[in-house]
Design a protein around this motif. Structure first.
Motif, PDB file in Angstrom:
ATOM      1  N   GLY A 180       0.816  -1.205   0.000  1.00 41.04           N
ATOM      2  CA  GLY A 180       0.000   0.000   0.000  1.00 41.04           C
ATOM      3  C   GLY A 180       0.852   1.258   0.000  1.00 41.04           C
ATOM      4  N   ILE A 181       1.884   1.292   0.857  1.00 36.18           N
ATOM      5  CA  ILE A 181       2.770   2.458   0.908  1.00 36.18           C
ATOM      6  C   ILE A 181       3.510   2.626  -0.406  1.00 36.18           C
ATOM      7  CG2 ILE A 181       4.839   3.406   2.032  1.00 36.18           C
ATOM      8  CD1 ILE A 181       3.873   2.073   4.625  1.00 36.18           C
ATOM      9  N   ALA A 182       3.928   1.529  -0.993  1.00 34.09           N
ATOM     10  CA  ALA A 182       4.719   1.595  -2.225  1.00 34.09           C
ATOM     11  C   ALA A 182       3.898   2.072  -3.409  1.00 34.09           C
ATOM     12  CB  ALA A 182       5.329   0.224  -2.527  1.00 34.09           C
ATOM     13  N   HIS A 183       2.612   1.721  -3.457  1.00 37.69           N
ATOM     14  CA  HIS A 183       1.835   1.947  -4.681  1.00 37.69           C
ATOM     15  C   HIS A 183       0.724   2.985  -4.554  1.00 37.69           C
ATOM     16  CE1 HIS A 183       3.907  -1.317  -6.662  1.00 37.69           C
ATOM     17  NE2 HIS A 183       3.676  -2.088  -5.611  1.00 37.69           N
ATOM     18  N   ALA A 184       0.411   3.444  -3.344  1.00 40.22           N
ATOM     19  CA  ALA A 184      -0.677   4.413  -3.189  1.00 40.22           C
ATOM     20  C   ALA A 184      -0.315   5.744  -3.839  1.00 40.22           C
ATOM     21  CB  ALA A 184      -0.978   4.632  -1.706  1.00 40.22           C
ATOM     22  N   ASP A 185      -1.319   6.440  -4.345  1.00 39.17           N
ATOM     23  CA  ASP A 185      -1.103   7.786  -4.884  1.00 39.17           C
ATOM     24  C   ASP A 185      -0.882   8.793  -3.759  1.00 39.17           C
ATOM     25  OD1 ASP A 185      -1.514   7.195  -7.711  1.00 39.17           O
ATOM     26  OD2 ASP A 185      -3.590   6.802  -7.125  1.00 39.17           O
ATOM     27  N   LEU A 186      -1.522   8.552  -2.605  1.00 38.61           N
ATOM     28  CA  LEU A 186      -1.389   9.439  -1.459  1.00 38.61           C
ATOM     29  C   LEU A 186      -1.336   8.582  -0.195  1.00 38.61           C
ATOM     30  CD1 LEU A 186      -1.547  12.521  -0.533  1.00 38.61           C
ATOM     31  CD2 LEU A 186      -3.959  12.029  -0.033  1.00 38.61           C
ATOM     32  N   ILE A 187      -0.460   8.960   0.720  1.00 35.22           N
ATOM     33  CA  ILE A 187      -0.336   8.267   2.004  1.00 35.22           C
ATOM     34  C   ILE A 187      -0.650   9.291   3.090  1.00 35.22           C
ATOM     35  CG2 ILE A 187       1.197   6.938   3.514  1.00 35.22           C
ATOM     36  CD1 ILE A 187       3.018   6.731   0.891  1.00 35.22           C
ATOM     37  N   SER A 188      -1.575   8.954   3.973  1.00 34.19           N
ATOM     38  CA  SER A 188      -1.934   9.914   5.028  1.00 34.19           C
ATOM     39  C   SER A 188      -1.794   9.263   6.394  1.00 34.19           C
ATOM     40  CB  SER A 188      -3.362  10.432   4.841  1.00 34.19           C
ATOM     41  OG  SER A 188      -4.307   9.414   5.084  1.00 34.19           O
ATOM     42  N   THR A 189      -1.447  10.087   7.355  1.00 33.38           N
ATOM     43  CA  THR A 189      -1.479   9.689   8.751  1.00 33.38           C
ATOM     44  C   THR A 189      -2.071  10.839   9.554  1.00 33.38           C
ATOM     45  OG1 THR A 189      -0.199   8.704  10.559  1.00 33.38           O
ATOM     46  CG2 THR A 189       0.878  10.444   9.296  1.00 33.38           C
ATOM     47  N   VAL A 190      -2.157  10.677  10.880  1.00 38.11           N
ATOM     48  CA  VAL A 190      -3.094  11.503  11.634  1.00 38.11           C
ATOM     49  C   VAL A 190      -2.483  12.715  12.332  1.00 38.11           C
ATOM     50  CG1 VAL A 190      -4.838   9.727  11.933  1.00 38.11           C
ATOM     51  CG2 VAL A 190      -2.918   9.841  13.537  1.00 38.11           C
TER      52      VAL A 190
ATOM     53  N   GLY B  78      12.650   3.682   5.441  1.00 40.32           N
ATOM     54  CA  GLY B  78      13.306   3.899   4.151  1.00 40.32           C
ATOM     55  C   GLY B  78      12.297   4.077   3.035  1.00 40.32           C
ATOM     56  N   LEU B  79      11.297   3.211   2.999  1.00 41.70           N
ATOM     57  CA  LEU B  79      10.243   3.321   1.995  1.00 41.70           C
ATOM     58  C   LEU B  79       9.458   4.611   2.171  1.00 41.70           C
ATOM     59  CD1 LEU B  79       8.500   2.200  -0.277  1.00 41.70           C
ATOM     60  CD2 LEU B  79       7.269   0.828   1.432  1.00 41.70           C
ATOM     61  N   LEU B  80       9.162   4.977   3.412  1.00 43.94           N
ATOM     62  CA  LEU B  80       8.413   6.212   3.658  1.00 43.94           C
ATOM     63  C   LEU B  80       9.232   7.435   3.275  1.00 43.94           C
ATOM     64  CD1 LEU B  80       6.791   5.101   7.003  1.00 43.94           C
ATOM     65  CD2 LEU B  80       5.521   5.867   4.986  1.00 43.94           C
ATOM     66  N   ARG B  81      10.531   7.398   3.470  1.00 42.23           N
ATOM     67  CA  ARG B  81      11.365   8.527   3.022  1.00 42.23           C
ATOM     68  C   ARG B  81      11.306   8.660   1.504  1.00 42.23           C
ATOM     69  NH1 ARG B  81      14.760   6.726   7.135  1.00 42.23           N
ATOM     70  NH2 ARG B  81      16.096   5.552   5.694  1.00 42.23           N
TER      71      ARG B  81
ATOM     72  N   SER C 135       4.535  12.150  -1.206  1.00 41.06           N
ATOM     73  CA  SER C 135       3.135  11.728  -1.253  1.00 41.06           C
ATOM     74  C   SER C 135       2.567  11.477   0.145  1.00 41.06           C
ATOM     75  CB  SER C 135       2.999  10.441  -2.080  1.00 41.06           C
ATOM     76  OG  SER C 135       3.460  10.641  -3.398  1.00 41.06           O
ATOM     77  N   LEU C 136       3.328  11.844   1.177  1.00 43.48           N
ATOM     78  CA  LEU C 136       2.935  11.580   2.563  1.00 43.48           C
ATOM     79  C   LEU C 136       2.415  12.861   3.213  1.00 43.48           C
ATOM     80  CD1 LEU C 136       2.934   9.747   5.111  1.00 43.48           C
ATOM     81  CD2 LEU C 136       5.345  10.382   5.419  1.00 43.48           C
ATOM     82  N   VAL C 137       1.205  12.802   3.767  1.00 46.65           N
ATOM     83  CA  VAL C 137       0.632  13.961   4.445  1.00 46.65           C
ATOM     84  C   VAL C 137       0.175  13.560   5.840  1.00 46.65           C
ATOM     85  CG1 VAL C 137      -0.129  15.068   2.306  1.00 46.65           C
ATOM     86  CG2 VAL C 137      -1.701  13.558   3.546  1.00 46.65           C
TER      87      VAL C 137
END
Length: 272
Positions: free
Chosen positions: A1-11, A30-33, A38-40
């Motif tokens: 999901g993290i690798a392929h999502a268009d947008l990644i969100s957390t709270v 490492g993947l999140l960096r 795309s991380l909000v």
């Protein structure tokens, strides 16, 4: 999901940064960096229809940011309910938590052991690890006139703790967002939080903005650092005008779902 999502969100915005580090990334940093563009982080919202001080079936004395007069009677009612000596002048600290290491309950136990020699009261509502439950029950047995511990969950009591406490303790080891500090702010109860995740995003310390200060923050994850923050709270309690300013600042902050929903819509629209 993290690798392929268009947008990644957390709270929360800070937690979105924290999970790109080895300390908080749980092996995925490492993947999140690599995906951080795309991380909000978008703060959770509060249902103010349920968590409010004016139209609440669990709170006997309504109050507002324009008239705080009802807060003190709620404190007295809470002291009576929990079997503590009724004393409107004593600073009352509250905590509503899962009793697990993540929530900082071990350093809170240590800080209270140091600070209960001072003139204060502490009330806890929560449940979790058996060792922590025993630790807090033992604390209540040792200090029956200063400590009340209720093991379990009670929604009405949680509302009354938020309304009746002067300060709220949430010293989490990590905290993606956190809600109780948001409830505390709306209830005019000054939160004491560690600088992590959503706690950092939602609470303003005096050192950050003197005019908008609404809580007390500390950084080091230790009983010593938390005890120092409690001493700051005791000093603040001796300055009624300044304490009232903290309370009013907190009650005016908007963490409504309307605000949160607008931020999600904005994030989704960027995917078009």
């Amino acid at each position: 999901g993290i690798a392929h999502a268009d947008l990644i969100s957390t709270v929360s915005p800070r937690y979105a940064r924290e999970i790109t580090t080895p300390e908080f990334g749980c092996g995925l940093d490492g993947l999140l960096r690599r995906r951080q563009r795309s991380l909000v982080g978008i703060l959770n919202g509060v249902d103010y229809d349920e968590w409010n001080t004016t139209n609440n079936p669990f709170i006997r004395h309504p109050y507002t940011s324009e008239n705080l007069a009802g807060k003190l009677p709620n404190k007295i009612e809470l002291q009576k309910e929990l079997g503590l000596p009724v004393d409107p002048t004593i600073p009352l600290f509250g905590s509503i938590n899962r009793l697990v290491e993540q929530k900082g309950v071990s350093i809170l136990l240590g800080a209270l052991a140091e600070m209960l020699g001072a003139n204060l009261q502490f009330v806890l509502l929560g449940s979790g690890a058996a060792a922590f439950e025993r630790g807090y029950r033992d604390l209540a047995r040792r200090y029956p006139s200063k400590v009340s511990v209720t093991i379990g969950y009670n929604h009405g009591l949680s509302q009354r703790i938020e309304a009746g406490s002067d300060f709220f303790l949430l010293p989490s080891k990590f905290e993606p967002c956190g809600l109780n500090q948001m409830y505390s702010l709306r209830y005019g109860t000054v939160p004491i939080v560690r600088i992590t995740g959503g706690l950092d995003d939602t609470v303003t310390d005096l050192t950050e903005n003197a005019g908008r200060a609404n809580g007390i923050k500390f950084g080091e994850y230790s009983s010593r650092a938390l005890a120092k923050a409690i001493r700051k709270a005791l000093a603040l309690y001796q300055e009624p005008d300044l304490l009232a300013q903290y309370q009013l600042n907190g009650m005016k902050v908007d963490f409504s779902w309307e605000r949160t929903a607008a931020q999600y819509l904005e994030a989704y629209q960027q995917l078009r």
